[in-house]
Design a protein around this motif. Structure first.
Motif: not given
Ligand code: G1P
Length: 298
Positions: A139, A255-256, A271
């Motif tokens: 993301e 963000q992984r 998320a």
């Protein structure tokens, strides 16, 4: 030198055993975060980075993946008749033009390096290309591969997405041996696939986005099976360093989520659910309620 990347390889041949029994009948790449399958996130990211040709390395039992990218004229007609214009547009945004997707079969599960090698005839000699592992969902305000393509325009060579992980987790990843740390870009003097904790050269881990020079494909012709008895992509990239060609790690902004694991998949669901305007309020209220109930029960 023009450094345009227009092809991406998507290794999607894995069995997805961690998600059994779901993956008994659906490919794990079709599992959905909110309402989009994992593979759609990967395709959207590739498109944003300028990718025009999509190469899927598949295996037996992945038919649903091919169907997913087909047009759905009956469904489109029915939505049109019912004037469900938003849904129609949503559906159409997933359509792929004829001839932009190729499917190659990996007949045996011989590892990520082998899967990428299976795509070799679809990549022109001397052409660099991207690899996206759809399990790694990222993301980000600017999609990760797009960030990499921009960095790569400056550096050339081969580049892997990288992220700091807790040292005790490094043995689950390819790990970089850093030559020079320039901030978001690091030059690399070695790469090890899933090193034991005591020999890990750093805690900078490879995440599933790559821009690879054609030499990496040539290296794969020669690479023998490595860690876990599989042909490792990491080894073929490390061979570039041995041949004195540049390899870089790229610390992406974003963000992984490790959607190859149940915990990661659930975290991504939360998320991405909270990121949806139409769901955010109701979902947040529910989550807050749940969290306070749990705290109260403790
Ligand atoms: C693969 C790569 C590894 C990389 C990881 C990122 O491993 O081999 O180098 O760090 O993806 O997700 P896998 O998770 O498929 O075992």
């Amino acid at each position: 030198m023009a450094r345009k990347i227009t092809k991406a390889v998507f290794p999607v041949a894995g069995l997805g055993t961690r998600f059994l029994p779901a993956t008994k009948s659906i490919p794990k790449e079709i599992m959905t975060l909110v309402d989009r399958p994992l593979i759609q996130y990967a395709i959207d990211e590739a498109r944003a980075a300028g990718i025009k040709e999509f190469i899927f390395v598949t295996s037996r039992g992945k038919g649903a993946l091919e169907d997913y990218f087909d047009h759905a004229p009956e469904l489109e007609n029915s939505l049109r008749k019912k004037k469900k214009i938003n849904l129609l547009q949503e559906l159409k945004s997933t359509n792929m033009d004829s001839g932009v997707i190729a499917y190659i079969r990996q007949h045996r599960a011989l590892g990520l390096g082998h899967a990428v090698w299976c795509a070799r005839r679809l990549i022109t000699p001397n052409e660099s290309f991207a690899v996206i592992l759809p399990d790694d969902v990222i993301e980000a305000e600017k999609p990760c591969l797009q960030q990499m393509v921009e960095a790569y325009e400056e550096t050339g060579g081969s580049m892997v997405a990288a992220m700091e992980v807790p040292p005790e987790k490094a043995s689950a990843y390819g790990v970089l041996d850093i030559k020079e740390d320039m901030g978001s870009i690091v030059s690399v003097k070695g790469m090890i696939e899933k090193p034991d904790q005591d020999v890990a050269p750093s805690n900078l881990a490879v995440i599933g986005r790559y821009i690879l020079s054609n030499d990496v494909l040539r290296n794969l012709n020669k690479i023998k099976s490595g860690t876990g008895g599989e042909v490792q992509l990491t080894d073929a990239i490390a061979a570039e360093i041995d041949a004195d060609r540049d390899v870089y790690g790229f610390r992406f902004r974003g963000q992984r989520f490790d959607c190859g694991s149940k915990a990661g998949f659930l975290q991504a669901t939360v998320a991405f659910g909270l990121a949806r305007e139409e769901l955010a309020d109701e979902f947040f209220e529910y989550l807050s309620h749940m969290v306070s109930e749990r705290h109260a029960a403790e």
